[in-house]
Design an enzyme around this catalytic site. Structure first.
Site, short mmCIF file in Angstrom:
data_model
loop_
_atom_site.label_atom_id
_atom_site.label_comp_id
_atom_site.label_asym_id
_atom_site.label_seq_id
_atom_site.Cartn_x
_atom_site.Cartn_y
_atom_site.Cartn_z
N GLU A 112 0.83 -1.21 0.00
CA GLU A 112 0.00 0.00 0.00
C GLU A 112 0.87 1.26 0.00
OE1 GLU A 112 -3.96 -0.06 1.66
OE2 GLU A 112 -3.37 -1.79 2.88
N GLU A 132 -4.79 -9.70 2.22
CA GLU A 132 -5.75 -9.49 3.31
C GLU A 132 -6.93 -10.45 3.29
OE1 GLU A 132 -3.38 -5.73 3.12
OE2 GLU A 132 -4.25 -7.11 1.65
#
Length: 263
Positions: A112, A132
């Protein structure tokens, strides 16, 4: 400023921030997050710092948050920076260019950070993933679930986000997650080549160009005089009023290197 978990260096107008907690795969604990925030503030405050390069020491760029510290309840963002995203970069707009120079593995929160940077140089052995969903989570801490589909074609974004599988360096560049590939150990060198090409240009023009691009990602020139078209024209008008714009044309006519004043 002295740091524990990061290193900083200024080189030819380029501010280098190195994540330096390799024994923990550069996972952010509270202190490291604070240090990154302080370094970013230092970069933003220096007029002679033209480009920020974020890189890493060790085989992992960043493994995300320190799960051990999270389990103790001690983990938190720096006071006053709670709304600026993971590592105070994923939700914090920096008006000067930011380049990620990624060595090795880049997963979760680290991926990210890469996504939040304006450009990326990755090592040929780099592995990138947003795992995730495999843990019953979503890539929401750094807004990856939103930003990824704006950065690359939505079908590629959904493949990454919904499978949680990793991709290699060549795939990452082909899909648009990074700009360049370098051999391991030479990623920072390649990132500095890109950073110097930016840093030699007029700083106001660079900042205004970045701002205009990001503010009008969803606008199209095909609609004529819409918001995006007007933004581009306004940027063109305002930049011509700067001293640097005059210096740029004068230096070109005189066949010399421009001397930017940042005004």
């Amino acid at each position: 400023m002295s740091y524990i978990y990061i290193d900083t260096e200024m080189r030819d107008g380029i501010f280098i921030l190195t994540l330096n907690r390799p024994d923990k795969r550069n996972a952010l604990n509270t202190q490291m997050w604070l240090e990154i925030t302080q370094a970013i503030e230092e970069f933003e405050a220096q007029d002679d710092a033209r480009v920020l390069v974020i890189t890493n020491n060790g085989p992992c760029f960043c493994a995300g948050s320190d799960l051990k510290e999270i389990s103790t309840g001690e983990y938190h963002p720096p006071i006053g920076h709670e709304d600026e995203g993971f590592a105070t970069i994923t939700g914090h707009y920096i008006d000067k260019p930011v380049i990620a120079a990624v060595e090795g593995m880049c997963m979760g929160g680290g991926a990210e950070i890469l996504l939040a940077c304006d450009m990326g140089v990755i090592s040929s052995d780099c592995i990138i993933g947003y795992p995730e969903v495999k843990r019953g989570l979503v890539a929401g801490g750094g807004a990856g679930i939103l930003r990824l589909a704006q950065a690359i074609p939505v079908k590629y974004a959904l493949e990454l986000l919904l499978t949680g599988d990793n991709i290699d360096a060549e795939t990452a560049v082909r899909w648009g997650l990074a700009n360049r590939i370098a051999e391991p150990g030479h990623v920072l060198d390649e990132a500095l080549v890109l950073a110097r090409a930016i840093a030699r240009n007029a700083p106001i023009a660079v900042r205004l160009t970045k701002k205009t691009v990001y503010e009008n990602l969803n606008e199209s020139w095909l609609r004529g005089r819409g918001a995006g078209w007007d933004a581009a024209l306004n940027a063109d008008i305002s930049i011509k009023e700067t001293e640097d714009a005059h210096e740029g044309s004068t230096a070109f006519a005189e066949k010399r290197t421009p001397e930017w004043k940042n005004r």
